[in-house]
Design a protein around this motif. Structure first.
Motif, short mmCIF file in Angstrom:
data_model
loop_
_atom_site.label_atom_id
_atom_site.label_comp_id
_atom_site.label_asym_id
_atom_site.label_seq_id
_atom_site.Cartn_x
_atom_site.Cartn_y
_atom_site.Cartn_z
N ILE A 473 -5.15 -112.44 -0.38
CA ILE A 473 -4.41 -113.50 0.20
C ILE A 473 -5.40 -114.69 -0.53
O ILE A 473 -4.44 -115.54 -1.18
N SER A 474 -6.10 -115.16 -0.17
CA SER A 474 -7.88 -116.05 0.26
C SER A 474 -7.37 -115.95 -0.78
O SER A 474 -7.93 -116.97 -1.44
N ASP A 477 -4.97 -117.36 -3.11
CA ASP A 477 -4.53 -118.81 -2.48
C ASP A 477 -6.20 -119.39 -3.49
O ASP A 477 -5.77 -121.03 -3.99
N PHE A 482 -0.59 -119.76 -3.94
CA PHE A 482 0.65 -120.22 -3.33
C PHE A 482 0.80 -121.90 -3.41
O PHE A 482 0.41 -121.85 -2.46
N GLU A 486 3.77 -120.61 1.93
CA GLU A 486 3.64 -119.89 2.68
C GLU A 486 2.34 -118.67 2.05
O GLU A 486 2.20 -118.23 1.09
N LYS A 487 1.42 -119.11 2.77
CA LYS A 487 0.44 -118.17 2.61
C LYS A 487 -0.06 -117.00 2.83
O LYS A 487 -0.31 -116.17 4.54
N LYS A 488 1.01 -116.34 2.31
CA LYS A 488 1.37 -114.38 3.26
C LYS A 488 2.02 -113.67 2.06
O LYS A 488 2.04 -113.66 1.17
N SER A 493 -0.89 -113.01 7.56
CA SER A 493 -0.20 -114.37 6.85
C SER A 493 -1.47 -115.56 6.82
O SER A 493 -2.24 -114.25 7.72
N GLY A 494 -1.61 -116.32 5.82
CA GLY A 494 -2.74 -116.91 6.00
C GLY A 494 -4.27 -116.64 5.87
O GLY A 494 -4.78 -115.31 5.22
N VAL A 495 -5.43 -117.18 5.39
CA VAL A 495 -6.17 -116.69 4.73
C VAL A 495 -7.92 -116.76 5.14
O VAL A 495 -7.50 -117.10 6.51
#
Length: 501
Positions: A473-474, A477, A482, A486-488, A493-495
């Motif tokens: 995901i990171s 991003d 993204f 949503e970063k997923k 979810s999430g960086v």
């Protein structure tokens, strides 16, 4: 069950002399067996590699496997002294970030599967959440797309284009050498029926060259050339053999029909890249033709595992060294010529039965090295083989010019692993083994932090307890996948904030 028997040399012949080689089908097996003009805008790119082997960062009483793998110091400029696994990356270390302490949650057999986790059956389900971020349990394994397909919808010039999927290990080497195993695939996409299915990799270097580079003019030494007018280029080879393919389909079993259909689709996808003439520059030239693929190695076990394991010469090895070198050469050139911006390179299967002899000198398959089939040092050397090719891919991109610098400046190259080392859910967590997704490590590399939203390169980062999909995901991003969304991925979810700054 097979409907007919075919020779492994069988090809589809069509109009105009068109030939299409076939993948390894069950019917063939016996029971035993946009580079851009200089100065143009930089286009971001992604490659995800896979080592189908477990060797994490969890310490044991004997000091390993961590002692052979994980840098003892965190931060930039980490040392690789004594780290057999990562030693091949020394020439490109300044570009490689090692993220350790990662974990995919798992369930003890018979208990609910956690979000983003797996059921407790390692070889059946553990790899799916590593690739997609969705949990995997019971008969449902893949429930979402992999990162390459998510990225391709944003990064590719034509967002309908599929990412390029390649694999070095030529066959399963188990149960008859079938090529249909989902354990030999790391790319998954949503099909027209809404379900998620395999995007099977190309395993033939010769087929890859013919599809991508045969239509390019030979090098002239000037660094520039042009393609023939579009009306002189050949028609689709798939169209030329369509009728023969339809007749063959009617005679094959269900599994072989699906495999042949996928094979023809992959050839068609490659041809679409060739029909979009690349702009030839100093970085984009037709590579030499590789010639016939190395001979396919024999299975090390019979179907169902009946009979003795045979790891003698000719079994479990199809000169994967040469295949890896060719795949890396062609992958670099495919990116330099603008044929793709997103790709996967699977080096070995999940639960790989490739013969390790040429790498370690040990008569063992790769999988058994993590289960006492060799010493801990043998195991480390086998993973280092994967890192050797990962390092060569990084070096090749660093040496290739691209808009605003080198291709590595505009690319992130990831290395995933199948597992780590820690408590085994299959034993109720009572024993430690490689059948674990605790203490995992993921690597990524690139040349320009400034171009990737301050994603850190050349660091060792301890991200204890974070999901490895957080690394993906990171990276997505950092590549701008993204935009405002949503970063997923899946249920993750999430960086990981520590990877930036």
């Amino acid at each position: 069950m097979k409907s007919i028997t075919l020779s492994r040399r069988t090809v589809l012949r069509g109009a105009g002399g068109a030939l299409v080689g076939l993948p390894v089908l069950e019917a063939m097996l016996d029971r035993n067996g946009e580079a851009f003009a200089q100065g143009g805008p930089a286009k971001k790119k992604l490659i995800i590699c896979m080592c189908g082997q477990s060797m994490g960062t969890g310490a044991r009483a004997d000091g390993g496997p961590e002692r052979y793998y994980i840098p003892s110091d965190a931060g930039p400029g980490y040392s690789l002294a004594g780290k057999v696994v990562l030693a091949p990356l020394e020439p490109v270390k300044e570009h490689v970030t090692v993220v350790t302490g990662l974990k995919v949650p798992s369930a003890v057999l018979g208990t609910p599967t956690p979000a983003g986790g797996w059921s407790g059956l390692f070889h059946t389900h553990s790899w799916a959440p590593v690739l997609t971020g969705f949990s995997a349990a019971q008969s449902t394994t893949v429930r979402g797309p992999t990162a390459d397909h998510i990225a391709a919808k944003v990064l590719e010039a034509d967002t309908r284009r599929l990412p390029l999927a390649l694999r070095v290990q030529a066959a399963t080497y188990y149960g008859g050498n079938g090529a249909t195993s989902q354990r030999g695939t790391m790319s998954y996409r949503q099909n027209t029926d809404g379900k998620f299915g395999r995007h099977d990799p190309i395993t033939s270097p010769d087929g890859l060259w013919n599809s991508l580079f045969k239509g390019l003019p030979a090098p002239t030494g000037t660094g520039s050339a042009s393609l023939p007018p579009a009306d002189t280029m050949r028609l689709s080879v798939v169209d030329a053999v369509r009728e023969r393919a339809r007749l063959l389909m009617s005679r094959l079993g269900k599994t072989d029909r699906a495999l042949l259909g996928q094979h023809l689709e992959e050839i068609y996808q490659l041809e679409q890249r060739v029909k979009e003439p690349p702009k030839l520059t100093a970085g984009c030239q037709r590579p030499p033709a590789p010639g016939p693929d190395p001979k396919l190695g024999l299975p090390i076990q019979t179907i169902g595992g009946e009979g003795p394991t045979d790891l003698s010469d000719g079994h479990g090895w199809s000169d994967e060294d040469r295949r890896a070198q060719l795949m890396i050469d062609f992958l670099r050139m495919a990116f330099a010529c603008g044929s793709t911006r997103v790709a996967t390179l699977m080096l070995t299967f999940f639960q790989s039965y490739m013969n390790s002899y040429s790498v370690t000198g040990r008569r063992s398959d790769v999988h058994e090295l993590s289960h006492g089939g060799g010493s801990l040092l043998d195991h480390a050397r086998m993973i280092a083989w994967h890192m050797k090719w990962y390092g060569q891919l990084i070096a090749a991109f660093k040496a290739t010019p691209d808009a605003g610098g080198t291709m590595l400046d505009n690319t992130v190259i990831v290395m995933l692993q199948a597992g780590g080392y820690g408590q085994s859910p299959e034993s109720g967590g009572k024993t430690y083994s490689a059948h674990s997704t605790e203490n995992m490590a993921t690597l990524y590399a690139g040349g320009s932090s400034a171009k990737m939203r301050n994603l850190k390169f050349g660091h060792h980062i301890r991200a204890t307890g974070q999901h490895p999909v957080g690394v993906l995901i990171s990276v997505l991003d950092a590549l701008g996948v993204f935009p405002g969304g949503e970063k997923k991925m899946g249920e993750v979810s999430g960086v990981i904030p520590e990877l930036f700054g």
